[in-house]
Design a protein around this motif. Structure first.
Motif, short mmCIF file in Angstrom:
data_model
loop_
_atom_site.label_atom_id
_atom_site.label_comp_id
_atom_site.label_asym_id
_atom_site.label_seq_id
_atom_site.Cartn_x
_atom_site.Cartn_y
_atom_site.Cartn_z
N GLU A 200 0.82 -1.20 0.00
CA GLU A 200 0.00 0.00 0.00
C GLU A 200 0.86 1.26 0.00
N HIS A 201 1.97 1.22 0.75
CA HIS A 201 2.81 2.41 0.87
C HIS A 201 3.69 2.62 -0.34
N TYR A 202 4.19 1.54 -0.92
CA TYR A 202 5.19 1.66 -1.99
C TYR A 202 4.74 0.92 -3.25
N THR A 203 3.58 1.28 -3.75
CA THR A 203 3.07 0.66 -4.97
C THR A 203 3.97 1.02 -6.15
N ARG A 204 4.48 -0.02 -6.84
CA ARG A 204 5.35 0.21 -8.00
C ARG A 204 4.81 -0.45 -9.26
N VAL A 205 4.13 -1.58 -9.10
CA VAL A 205 3.57 -2.30 -10.24
C VAL A 205 2.09 -2.55 -10.00
N ILE A 206 1.29 -2.54 -11.07
CA ILE A 206 -0.16 -2.64 -10.97
C ILE A 206 -0.66 -3.87 -11.71
N CYS A 207 -1.63 -4.54 -11.10
CA CYS A 207 -2.28 -5.68 -11.74
C CYS A 207 -3.24 -5.17 -12.80
N ASP A 208 -3.08 -5.63 -14.06
CA ASP A 208 -3.94 -5.20 -15.15
C ASP A 208 -5.34 -5.78 -15.06
N ILE A 209 -5.49 -6.80 -14.24
CA ILE A 209 -6.79 -7.48 -14.16
C ILE A 209 -7.73 -6.78 -13.18
N CYS A 210 -7.22 -6.46 -11.98
CA CYS A 210 -8.11 -5.87 -10.97
C CYS A 210 -7.66 -4.51 -10.46
N GLY A 211 -6.46 -4.05 -10.86
CA GLY A 211 -6.01 -2.73 -10.45
C GLY A 211 -5.28 -2.68 -9.13
N ALA A 212 -5.05 -3.81 -8.48
CA ALA A 212 -4.34 -3.83 -7.20
C ALA A 212 -2.87 -3.46 -7.43
N GLY A 213 -2.26 -2.78 -6.44
CA GLY A 213 -0.88 -2.36 -6.56
C GLY A 213 0.04 -3.14 -5.65
N PHE A 214 1.31 -3.31 -6.08
CA PHE A 214 2.27 -4.08 -5.31
C PHE A 214 3.64 -3.42 -5.37
N ALA A 215 4.47 -3.74 -4.36
CA ALA A 215 5.77 -3.11 -4.24
C ALA A 215 6.83 -3.79 -5.09
N SER A 216 6.62 -5.03 -5.50
CA SER A 216 7.65 -5.74 -6.26
C SER A 216 7.03 -6.60 -7.34
N ASP A 217 7.86 -6.98 -8.32
CA ASP A 217 7.40 -7.83 -9.42
C ASP A 217 6.98 -9.21 -8.91
N SER A 218 7.71 -9.74 -7.92
CA SER A 218 7.40 -11.07 -7.40
C SER A 218 6.03 -11.09 -6.73
N ARG A 219 5.69 -10.02 -6.00
CA ARG A 219 4.38 -9.94 -5.36
C ARG A 219 3.28 -9.86 -6.41
N LEU A 220 3.55 -9.10 -7.48
CA LEU A 220 2.55 -8.99 -8.55
C LEU A 220 2.33 -10.34 -9.22
N ARG A 221 3.42 -11.08 -9.50
CA ARG A 221 3.28 -12.38 -10.15
C ARG A 221 2.46 -13.34 -9.29
N ALA A 222 2.71 -13.32 -7.99
CA ALA A 222 1.95 -14.19 -7.09
C ALA A 222 0.47 -13.81 -7.08
N HIS A 223 0.22 -12.51 -7.16
CA HIS A 223 -1.16 -12.04 -7.17
C HIS A 223 -1.86 -12.42 -8.47
N VAL A 224 -1.17 -12.22 -9.61
CA VAL A 224 -1.77 -12.54 -10.91
C VAL A 224 -2.15 -14.01 -10.98
N ALA A 225 -1.35 -14.88 -10.36
CA ALA A 225 -1.65 -16.30 -10.36
C ALA A 225 -3.01 -16.58 -9.71
N SER A 226 -3.40 -15.74 -8.77
CA SER A 226 -4.68 -15.96 -8.09
C SER A 226 -5.86 -15.74 -9.03
N HIS A 227 -5.64 -14.99 -10.13
CA HIS A 227 -6.71 -14.77 -11.09
C HIS A 227 -6.89 -15.96 -12.02
N GLU A 228 -5.86 -16.77 -12.16
CA GLU A 228 -5.90 -17.88 -13.11
C GLU A 228 -6.70 -19.06 -12.57
N LYS A 229 -6.50 -19.41 -11.30
CA LYS A 229 -7.20 -20.53 -10.70
C LYS A 229 -7.63 -20.14 -9.29
#
Length: 214
Positions: free
Chosen positions: A3-32
């Motif tokens: 929340e404090h250091y949003t650097r990358v954004i999920c294109d699916i739901c708009g959630a923000g994350f501080a690192s690429d690894s956190r974004l990848r883990a989040h994007v996986a939640s949209h797949e299954k």
């Protein structure tokens, strides 16, 4: 920290994350996942992920509370701007260790140092000359070379390649006129419409350094 250091954004739901690894883990939640969002139909692998999605995207929960009053904000940066404007508390500064530049967000400083002072891996588009230092940014860019438009408006059935574009399109149906002219008060759905209005009707006020706020 997301929340404090949003650097990358999920294109699916708009959630923000501080690192690429956190974004990848989040994007996986949209797949299954067996936890669907009742509002938009997105699926999540964990209930906590679904609840966080609902709070951030649909309920627009404001988690950042001002230390000096009861005002709350969706992100840390807006809270700091409020502290300066209302309470006279200066925003924290992040100084570059290589040059005189100063930033108001630590994420911006880190990006600046990585792009300008520290050697970083470059990711290049195989179709055009586009280059970036972020792999996920290249992935988002590649959408422009694809004919796939999987995000469809349920009102008028128009389809878009990016969830963010569909979200901006929905402002038309919701009559979300968030871009207001500071000179006459007329409001617009899109930023480009406001810019055109300013050039046409308020050219005398344009000095080249005015900014349109979100």
């Amino acid at each position: 920290m997301d929340e404090h250091y949003t650097r990358v954004i999920c294109d699916i739901c708009g959630a923000g994350f501080a690192s690429d690894s956190r974004l990848r883990a989040h994007v996986a939640s949209h797949e299954k996942g067996s936890y669907p969002c009742e509002e938009c139909g997105k699926h999540f692998s964990k209930m906590v992920s679904k609840q966080l999605h609902i709070e951030m995207v649909h309920l627009k929960v404001k988690r950042n509370k001002c230390k000096y009053c009861d005002e709350t904000f969706r992100d840390y940066y807006q809270k700091e701007k409020h502290a300066l404007a209302v309470h006279g508390i200066k925003m924290r500064e992040y100084k570059c260790g290589f040059c005189p530049k100063v930033f108001v967000r630590g994420s911006n400083l880190r990006s600046h140092e990585r792009l300008c002072h520290i050697r970083a891996e470059t990711f290049s588009c195989e179709v055009c000359d586009y280059k970036t230092h972020h792999k996920n940014t290249l992935t988002r860019h590649m959408v422009c070379h694809s004919d796939e438009k999987k995000f469809q408006c349920q009102v008028c059935k128009k389809s878009y390649a990016r969830a963010r574009t569909l979200k901006e399109h929905m402002r038309i149906h919701n009559n979300d006129r968030r871009y207001a002219c500071q000179y006459c008060g007329r409001a617009f759905v899109q930023k480009c419409s406001l810019k055109g209005h300013l050039k046409t009707h308020h050219r005398e006020h344009q000095n080249g350094d005015s900014q349109i706020q979100e």
